[in-house]
Design an enzyme around this catalytic site. Structure first.
Site, PDB file in Angstrom:
ATOM      1  N   TYR A  24       0.838  -1.203   0.000  1.00 53.93           N
ATOM      2  CA  TYR A  24       0.000   0.000   0.000  1.00 53.93           C
ATOM      3  C   TYR A  24       0.871   1.250   0.000  1.00 53.93           C
ATOM      4  CZ  TYR A  24      -2.723   3.884   1.649  1.00 53.93           C
ATOM      5  OH  TYR A  24      -3.267   5.146   1.767  1.00 53.93           O
ATOM      6  N   SER A 106      -2.862  13.715   7.164  1.00 49.73           N
ATOM      7  CA  SER A 106      -3.873  13.218   6.223  1.00 49.73           C
ATOM      8  C   SER A 106      -5.252  13.177   6.866  1.00 49.73           C
ATOM      9  CB  SER A 106      -3.480  11.801   5.784  1.00 49.73           C
ATOM     10  OG  SER A 106      -4.555  11.170   5.117  1.00 49.73           O
ATOM     11  N   TYR A 129      -9.837  15.578   2.343  1.00 51.49           N
ATOM     12  CA  TYR A 129     -10.623  14.920   1.306  1.00 51.49           C
ATOM     13  C   TYR A 129     -12.065  15.357   1.506  1.00 51.49           C
ATOM     14  CZ  TYR A 129      -6.967  11.641  -0.200  1.00 51.49           C
ATOM     15  OH  TYR A 129      -5.834  11.075  -0.717  1.00 51.49           O
ATOM     16  N   THR A 155      -6.966  18.193  -1.415  1.00 49.20           N
ATOM     17  CA  THR A 155      -6.525  17.242  -2.451  1.00 49.20           C
ATOM     18  C   THR A 155      -7.578  17.182  -3.548  1.00 49.20           C
ATOM     19  OG1 THR A 155      -5.273  16.024  -0.823  1.00 49.20           O
ATOM     20  CG2 THR A 155      -5.819  14.851  -2.860  1.00 49.20           C
ATOM     21  N   LYS A 230      -3.859  20.946  -3.786  1.00 51.07           N
ATOM     22  CA  LYS A 230      -2.851  19.887  -3.934  1.00 51.07           C
ATOM     23  C   LYS A 230      -3.239  18.956  -5.078  1.00 51.07           C
ATOM     24  CE  LYS A 230      -0.701  16.076  -1.340  1.00 51.07           C
ATOM     25  NZ  LYS A 230      -1.219  14.843  -1.908  1.00 51.07           N
ATOM     26  N   HIS A 254       0.168  12.954  -6.693  1.00 48.69           N
ATOM     27  CA  HIS A 254      -0.248  12.050  -5.626  1.00 48.69           C
ATOM     28  C   HIS A 254       0.747  10.884  -5.490  1.00 48.69           C
ATOM     29  CE1 HIS A 254      -4.118  11.350  -3.243  1.00 48.69           C
ATOM     30  NE2 HIS A 254      -3.327  10.393  -2.821  1.00 48.69           N
ATOM     31  N   ARG A 289      14.060  12.691  -3.133  1.00 47.91           N
ATOM     32  CA  ARG A 289      14.795  11.749  -2.274  1.00 47.91           C
ATOM     33  C   ARG A 289      16.192  12.227  -1.898  1.00 47.91           C
ATOM     34  NH1 ARG A 289      10.314  10.580  -2.337  1.00 47.91           N
ATOM     35  NH2 ARG A 289       9.308   8.655  -3.033  1.00 47.91           N
ATOM     36  N   GLY A 308       6.774  12.184   0.868  1.00 50.81           N
ATOM     37  CA  GLY A 308       5.716  11.252   1.253  1.00 50.81           C
ATOM     38  C   GLY A 308       6.253   9.913   1.719  1.00 50.81           C
TER      39      GLY A 308
END
Ligand code: FNR
Length: 369
Positions: A24, A106, A129, A155, A230, A254, A289, A308
């Site tokens: 996930y 989130s 959301y 988002t 976003k 995303h 990164r 993320g």
């Protein structure tokens, strides 16, 4: 093993986590072309370093929506962090605060806005959301406001969930001992098992597919918090975001989990920055990164970046210490990139410090391919 770069936590997380949780966190949508591209595109940008500049003092501090932070490296919202580590979002909040930077929580966190606020001081944004039931949204935004969150990251790229094949194969669902804590009291905190991805079914049932630009304006009628849109990838949507009252834009695909074959965010960034014309700050997430990636994003006009996956992989490996560590490594790498390219402060980072392969005439079309 000593960790020397933030990507190393992924392999450790893979060993430690149940397959369903790791997949996930790691997956992208469909062919995962955009997932690879989010990383690959950074390698098409090279430095034009300047030399013989006194770089004995480097200042990485910046201001985001008026809030002073120690560096332009922030934490993106990633859902369900207690699957990675029992302390989940608490650990992330503490690590962000210790690093003097912003955490975005989130909507689908496994800790509530109040719980995260109770971890102590810190500048935090809340990712929203929009549910079909607007009372749910209004209540949640009010709670985030009361809990001291400073901005809403709305988002806009998820009217439906992207097709993440690993989640379908694993019949992904939130483990029964966890809930989407912000929705617990609203009876929307559980995720049923489905015969595909449980999250995709949850989204189909609860998230408002009708969401449109007028809702960005509606949101401003229920909150005074600044709104970051976003999920912007084009000049057109950058202009519409500003017209709709956004205080900032996050260039994001995303983490390549929604529409596959969207461009990498680092290639989409400059188009959005140009369209924004300095009216609102533009941020970026996706594939960052290395400290050099942060530099490249700033050179292309970003005011800051968000990370993320590295956060959830570090959490899974070492909890709060892991998240502190990735923030520290990225900070040191970014500082070094500034020093070695002759920049002493963020405002000294310019477009002339990099060259992108699409700057060359034969590659003119590349950003759109
Ligand atoms: C996300 N992302 C995300 N975005 C959002 O707006 N709300 C959310 O709940 C989540 N949840 C989430 C979970 C996981 C496991 C991942 C990997 C991503 C997207 C996230 O905010 C961000 O856009 C990307 O993760 C940035 O890309 P990198 O840094 O993961 O490459």
């Amino acid at each position: 093993m000593e960790i020397t770069n933030i990507m190393e936590y992924e392999a450790i997380a893979k060993q430690k986590l149940p397959k369903m949780a790791f997949d996930y966190y790691a997956s992208g949508a469909e062919d995962q072309w955009t997932l690879a591209e989010n990383r690959n595109a950074f390698s098409r940008i090279l430095f034009r370093p300047r030399i013989l500049i006194d770089v004995s003092k480097i200042d990485m501090a910046t201001t985001v929506l008026g809030f002073k932070i120690s560096m332009p490296i922030m934490i993106a919202p990633t859902a369900m962090q207690k699957m990675a580590h029992p302390e989940g979002e608490y650990a992330t909040a503490r690590a962000a605060s210790a690093a003097g930077t912003i955490m975005t929580l989130s909507s689908w966190a496994t800790s509530s806005v109040e719980e995260v606020a109770s971890t102590g001081p810190g500048i935090r944004f809340f990712q929203l959301y929009v549910y079909k039931d607007r009372n749910v949204v209004a209540q949640l935004v009010r709670r985030a406001e009361r809990a001291g969150f400073k901005a809403i990251a709305l988002t806009v790229d998820t009217p439906r969930l992207g097709r993440r094949e690993a989640d379908i194969k694993n019949r992904f669902t939130l483990p029964p001992f966890l809930t989407l804590k912000n929705f617990e009291g609203l009876d929307l905190g559980k995720m049923d098992k489905a015969d595909d991805s449980g999250l995709a079914s949850y989204v189909a049932g609860q998230i408002d597919r009708t969401l449109s630009w007028k809702d960005v304006e509606w949101l401003q009628t229920i909150t005074k918090l600044p709104i970051l849109v976003k999920g912007v990838l084009t000049a057109e949507d950058a202009r519409l975001s500003i017209q709709s009252g956004a205080a900032g834009i996050i260039v994001s695909n995303h983490g390549a989990r929604q529409l596959d074959y969207s461009p990498s965010t680092i290639m989409a960034l400059e188009e959005v920055v140009k369209a924004a014309q300095g009216r609102v700050p533009v941020f970026l997430d996706g594939g960052v990164r290395r400290g050099t990636d942060v530099f490249k994003a700033l050179a292309l006009g970003a005011s800051g970046i968000f990370i993320g996956r590295p956060v959830v992989f570090a959490l899974a490996s070492e909890g709060e210490a892991g998240v502190r560590k990735i923030l520290q490594i990225l900070r040191e790498e970014f500082e070094l990139a500034m020093a070695l390219s002759g920049c002493r402060s963020l405002k000294e980072i310019t477009r002339a410090h990099i060259v992108a392969d699409w700057d060359l005439p034969r590659n003119r079309l590349a950003p759109r391919l």
